[in-house]
Design an enzyme around this catalytic site. Structure first.
Site, PDB file in Angstrom:
ATOM      1  N   GLY A 137       0.997  -1.112   0.096  1.00  0.00           N
ATOM      2  CA  GLY A 137      -0.008  -0.126  -0.040  1.00  0.00           C
ATOM      3  C   GLY A 137       0.815   1.359   0.064  1.00  0.00           C
ATOM      4  CD  GLN A 161       3.209   5.800   2.952  1.00  0.00           C
ATOM      5  OE1 GLN A 161       2.274   5.035   2.285  1.00  0.00           O
ATOM      6  NE2 GLN A 161       4.060   4.914   3.429  1.00  0.00           N
ATOM      7  CB  CYS A 192       4.993   2.100   7.738  1.00  0.00           C
ATOM      8  SG  CYS A 192       4.506   3.420   6.632  1.00  0.00           S
ATOM      9  CG  LEU A 193       6.734   1.068   1.693  1.00  0.00           C
ATOM     10  CD1 LEU A 193       6.015   1.487   0.155  1.00  0.00           C
ATOM     11  CD2 LEU A 193       7.949  -0.167   1.561  1.00  0.00           C
ATOM     12  CG  HIS A 228      -0.866   0.922   7.355  1.00  0.00           C
ATOM     13  ND1 HIS A 228      -0.078   0.682   8.490  1.00  0.00           N
ATOM     14  CD2 HIS A 228      -0.065   1.886   6.320  1.00  0.00           C
ATOM     15  CE1 HIS A 228       1.174   1.165   8.150  1.00  0.00           C
ATOM     16  NE2 HIS A 228       1.065   1.894   6.887  1.00  0.00           N
ATOM     17  CD  GLU A 229      -1.409   2.515   2.654  1.00  0.00           C
ATOM     18  OE1 GLU A 229      -0.826   3.527   2.510  1.00  0.00           O
ATOM     19  OE2 GLU A 229      -0.458   1.494   3.023  1.00  0.00           O
ATOM     20  CG  HIS A 233      -0.090   6.503   5.510  1.00  0.00           C
ATOM     21  ND1 HIS A 233       1.293   7.108   6.225  1.00  0.00           N
ATOM     22  CD2 HIS A 233       0.378   5.148   5.440  1.00  0.00           C
ATOM     23  CE1 HIS A 233       2.030   6.084   6.421  1.00  0.00           C
ATOM     24  NE2 HIS A 233       1.586   4.954   6.026  1.00  0.00           N
TER      25      HIS A 233
END
Ligand SMILES: [Zn+2]
Length: 190
Positions: A44, A49, A103-104, A145-146, A149
């Site tokens: 994702g 991000q 998470c990236l 999660h996304e 963000h």
């Protein structure tokens, strides 16, 4: 176009993102989000991000389909590839459960996060048509999660204070760029 991924510590990750208009520019940006997510091997990726305060994110849960722990959701995950535009989680329900999230923007840190298993999401599709959909299990987890963000929330914000304190020096290292990743990152403090 592959964007560098904004690391923990950048203020854009703490800001609430703004609604977007569906346009050719947005669709091109969504393609860039996919490209950036695949280059970093993520499941994702949300616009903040890559430094954009827009309410849009992409997901592709297929890498999770192979994990025996996700067997129940395996069939759904295989084809769970799409964008979410102006999403709103209007309902969350069911017995809260824990799932190891990463998470990236926060490389090399994983932690158990407790969330509800079932959600209802309002959004618009790539033609701007309203959608009302339900998700559960791991697909719901990826969306939650996304969605966090675009609300300016990171999974580390959802951890117990003690766990957060234990991660503090690692998080500071990430913010300062004292970390190596297989993908390009952008650091606010560097
Ligand atoms: Zn993330």
């Amino acid at each position: 176009m592959i964007y560098p991924i904004v690391a923990f510590g950048h203020p854009v990750l703490k800001r609430k993102a703004k609604d977007v208009e569906v346009s050719q520019d947005l669709l091109a940006f969504i393609d860039d989000l996919y490209e950036t997510m695949y280059a970093a091997k993520g499941v994702g990726l949300a616009a903040p991000q890559v430094g954009k305060g827009q309410r849009v994110f992409v997901v592709d849960g297929s890498p999770f389909a192979e994990d025996p722990e996700n067997a129940v959701d395996s069939e759904t995950l295989k084809t769970f590839k799409r964008a979410f535009i102006n999403p709103v989680i209007v309902e969350e329900s069911g017995e809260p459960w824990g799932f190891e999230e990463g998470c990236l923007s926060i490389p090399d840190i994983h932690a158990n996060v407790i969330r509800h298993p079932n959600i209802v999401v309002h959004s618009v599709d790539e033609q701007g048509k309203p959608l009302v959909e339900s998700f559960s299990g791991v697909p719901a987890r990826i969306i939650q999660h996304e969605f966090d963000h675009i609300e300016g929330v990171l999974f580390t914000d959802r951890l117990q204070p003690l766990k957060k304190r234990l991660l503090k020096s690692k998080l500071n290292d990430i913010a300062k760029g004292n970390i190596s990743t297989d993908y390009r990152m952008k650091f606010y403090l560097k």
